[in-house]
Design a protein around this motif. Sequence first.
Motif, mmCIF file in Angstrom:
data_model
loop_
_atom_site.group_PDB
_atom_site.id
_atom_site.type_symbol
_atom_site.label_atom_id
_atom_site.label_comp_id
_atom_site.label_asym_id
_atom_site.label_seq_id
_atom_site.Cartn_x
_atom_site.Cartn_y
_atom_site.Cartn_z
ATOM 1 N N ASN A 183 0.825 -1.206 0.000
ATOM 2 C CA ASN A 183 0.000 0.000 0.000
ATOM 3 C C ASN A 183 0.864 1.262 0.000
ATOM 4 N N CYS A 236 -6.038 3.861 -1.934
ATOM 5 C CA CYS A 236 -4.807 3.639 -1.167
ATOM 6 C C CYS A 236 -4.745 4.543 0.061
ATOM 7 N N ARG A 246 -7.004 3.188 2.647
ATOM 8 C CA ARG A 246 -6.415 2.022 3.305
ATOM 9 C C ARG A 246 -5.293 2.424 4.267
#
Length: 563
Positions: free
Chosen positions: A438, A518, A521
């Motif tokens: 990530n 992203c 996350r």
Amino acid sequence: MPSYDSSLQEIKDRIDIVDLISDYVSLKKTGQNWKGLCPFHAEKTPSFTVSPAKQIFHCFGCGTGGDIFTFLASHDNLTFPEALNVLAKKAGVTLQRSEKSVAKKGEKEILLTIHNDALYFFQQHLPKDARAQSYLEKRGISRDIQKIFSMGYAPKSWNALLNFLTRKGHKPESIKKAGLAVQSQKGHYDTFRDRVIFPICDIKGDVIAFGGRSIDGSEPKYLNSPETLIFNKSRVLYGLDRAKESIKHDGYALFMEGYTDVITAHLYGFTTAVAPLGTAFTPEHGKLIKRFTEDVILVFDSDQAGVKAVKRAANILFEAGLNVKVLSFPDKEDPDSFLKKNGKDAFSRLLSHPLTIIDFLIKHGDNNRTVAREAIETIAIITDRVLQGEYVRKLSEQLDVNEMFVLEELKRIKRQPRSEYGKQEQKTHSKPGKKPINEVYIIKLLLQLPEKATEITAMLHAEDFKDTVLQGIFQKMKAGVTDFQGLLVQCEGEEKNVLTGISIRENFESPEKALTDCIKRLKDNRRTYLLKELQSRIRDAEQKKNLELLRQLQLEQQDLMKS
Ligand SMILES: [Zn+2]
């Protein structure tokens, strides 16, 4: 190094990274990038990638990456200023005075200048000397050929070159270090006297040594420069600077025994010919040629010494991972005499059917037993399994023995320890540590969307990145360096390797959406981490019955859940 910036960019604009690296690594185009076998670690399938669009390289095997400067510095073991100097010269960019003092002329540079000046001196003397001219004409080397191969003549004198070079401002001590003068009790004198001179170049075409052929039969017939700081004979192939393009184009190299063979071959149009310098072929020669091709054909004399030399060279080159074949001449001919007697077409015909090493050993072997032993020893060295199998079959057919016997013997030999070179090749670098994907994606997306970088980096914290290397790159972006080239200059070591690896990855198709995902996350991960931490502090406060702190922490927890 802000003072370098403008020159650095100018050099980068003028030298294409694919061109530069192609001089060292055989590259094949795959999609937008070029791929080849990594020069920094041993590998069998290419993971070394060069991006012309980004002007960077990155190896997915060992993790090394960078730009033209990093490549040259790592490859040739140079410091940054040295690499800068070499590439500035190549690009024709003049470095500013301040940069010059940093990139101070190293000792190597001085030796190269001496060789350049010496070459000029030798070349001036060749047309003037009647004895040298008649010697060369007898051997069919016309004045045109002399010019093409930059040949020269060292006059019959003890100090003609020495005087010339000292007048040019070189110190006798440096001339000695260049191998062009010998020291005696009375002082220095010229190494090469009364000899036809063949300049020896490195892969870039810089003169790094000379070979001298005596013209009156005095010994030694051939004299080469001694090894110096710039000349290591086990790592130089005569003619490679001229032959490398043809080798890449034709897909094979002709390995010959000496430089006169090479010159004759080139004259007849066989421009992939190279030769070692007063030494047998070494594993380093194998490595060197592997940058351009994996197929070599040995073109040696067909006398007894030549046959022996073929066997030795084949084993060394097979061990270096090359595919070796042999050209065999009829009746004790050598390449030079064969070409002169039979011409280009006859040589081409031979070249279209080179012998495998098995056929060669059988042709020149005394009896089946020695042939079998030699052949199996060679087969054991071959790293290519398919080729190995093919040769086992071939050998058992030719000697009319069961394949099982050959395989048994092969197994026995393989159990014996390998040579130094084999061991060295097996050494592989460790893979770079896995990075949180990530975090990698976010750096990639920031590079892909530079216009958004300022806005996004402001939303994130350095601590959001758990990986310290990625965190370092992110911090530089957050500090305002958002363009890739600027980042590349600022990053060093591991950061540079990781940055090039990320940059060379394929772009996201819909980067905006991916970036939103992203970041979400990354934020989620951060929240989970903070919540866990809060929970343990809450438990702690409960145990200690610290109600005030407990209330405060619970509020924090609620805020965090809402965000
Ligand atoms: Zn590598």
